[in-house]
Scaffold this motif. Structure first.
Motif, short mmCIF file in Angstrom:
data_model
loop_
_atom_site.label_atom_id
_atom_site.label_comp_id
_atom_site.label_asym_id
_atom_site.label_seq_id
_atom_site.Cartn_x
_atom_site.Cartn_y
_atom_site.Cartn_z
N TRP A 170 -5.12 -14.74 -5.13
CA TRP A 170 -4.32 -13.64 -5.64
C TRP A 170 -5.12 -12.70 -6.52
CZ3 TRP A 170 -0.03 -13.79 -3.05
CH2 TRP A 170 0.54 -15.02 -2.67
N PRO B 205 -7.95 -10.92 -2.35
CA PRO B 205 -6.56 -11.32 -2.64
C PRO B 205 -5.65 -11.11 -1.44
CG PRO B 205 -7.12 -9.24 -3.74
CD PRO B 205 -8.39 -9.77 -3.16
N PHE B 206 -4.67 -11.97 -1.32
CA PHE B 206 -3.63 -11.95 -0.29
C PHE B 206 -4.08 -12.47 1.07
CE2 PHE B 206 -2.41 -8.46 -3.20
CZ PHE B 206 -1.19 -8.97 -3.64
N LEU C 193 0.80 -8.17 -9.55
CA LEU C 193 1.18 -8.85 -8.31
C LEU C 193 2.65 -8.56 -8.05
CD1 LEU C 193 0.61 -10.67 -5.95
CD2 LEU C 193 0.49 -12.62 -7.50
#
Length: 230
Positions: free
Chosen positions: A94, A72-73, A26
Motif C-alpha cells: 500500500w 502500491p496496489f 489511501l
C-alpha cells in the motif's frame, strides 16, 4: 437484547487516510459519506462501542515504499510469522498510510468518537500486516493479538456488529476472526465501502464472509431493530 444476548458495535479504521478527501493517502471512494451512518449507529444502545485504527510506524512492512521496485496496489509480499517461518500471509502493498503522529492516522474529524467505550490500535509491529482488529492473520502460533477479544468477552458480548473500512480487507478479516472467537457476527453493508467496488469483487467478498459464518445485513434489519428496542 432478548434471550440474554449482549451486542457490541465495531467501527473499523474510520481514519482520515481512508477518507476520500484531498489528503487521504489511501482514500476509499464514498467513505466520508458514511460518517452519519456510523454516528447514528453509535447512538444506539450497544453495550460496547469500539473503534479500531491502523497505527503504523513509518517503516511498516505493508508500505510499498519499503520495498525496492514494488508498487502500491499492484505488488504483493509474502510476510512470515515472526515465530514460525512456515506460517506465511500474502499481503497487498500500500501507499504509506496511517503513520503514527500524522493527521492521517486520526479518526475522521466528523466521527463521533466521544461515544466510544474503547479504542483499539493495530498494526504497530512493522514486521507484520494486521487487517483484523483482533490481530495478525497468523494462527500457528497466534502472534501479536490485540486486546479486542478480551474486551468483548470481559463485557459479556455475544453479538458483534461490524462497519467501517474497507469491506474486503479490515472489515472482512475482523468479521471472520469474530466468528472464530465465538461471537455471532453481522456486517452492516450500508456502513462499509470497499477499495475495489466492482460487483465481481463485492460478490466474492460477500460469499467469503457468508462461507465463514458472517451474517450480512442492512441498516433496516430485524437485528438492528432489536438493538433499538433493547
Amino acid at each position: 437484547m432478548a434471550d440474554g444476548r449482549k451486542a457490541a458495535l465495531a467501527c473499523i479504521d474510520v481514519q482520515e487516510d481512508f477518507c476520500d478527501n484531498p489528503d487521504g493517502a489511501l482514500a476509499v471512494k464514498g467513505a466520508c459519506a458514511l460518517t452519519p451512518i456510523w454516528n447514528e449507529l453509535l447512538s444506539l444502545p450497544f453495550a460496547v462501542k469500539l473503534a479500531t485504527r491502523d497505527y503504523h510506524p513509518r517503516d511498516h512492512v505493508s508500505f510499498a515504499s519499503q520495498h525496492k521496485g514494488k508498487q502500491p496496489f499492484t505488488s504483493t509480499l509474502k510476510v512470515k510469522n515472526p515465530e514460525n517461518e512456515q506460517d506465511v500471509f500474502t499481503t497487498t502493498l500500500w501507499p504509506d498510510h496511517c503513520v503514527q503522529g500524522t493527521l492521517g492516522c486520526e479518526y475522521i474529524s466528523q466521527f463521533a468518537r466521544s461515544k466510544l467505550t474503547h479504542s483499539i490500535e493495530k498494526g504497530q509491529d512493522k514486521r507484520v500486516e494486521m487487517y483484523s482488529g483482533f490481530g495478525p492473520p497468523y494462527r500457528n502460533p497466534k502472534f501479536g493479538m490485540t486486546e479486542m477479544e478480551d474486551v468483548l468477552k470481559k463485557e459479556g458480548i455475544t453479538d458483534l456488529f461490524v462497519v467501517g473500512l474497507a469491506f474486503e480487507y479490515c472489515v472482512k478479516y475482523t468479521a471472520i476472526d469474530a466468528v472464530a472467537c465465538g461471537f455471532r457476527t453481522f456486517v452492516i453493508e450500508d456502513g462499509t465501502k470497499a477499495v475495489d467496488q466492482s460487483e465481481q469483487n463485492l460478490t466474492a467478498v460477500r460469499k467469503e464472509l457468508q462461507d465463514n459464518g458472517v451474517v450480512l445485513i442492512k441498516l433496516f434489519s430485524l437485528e438492528l431493530e432489536k438493538i433499538k428496542k433493547s
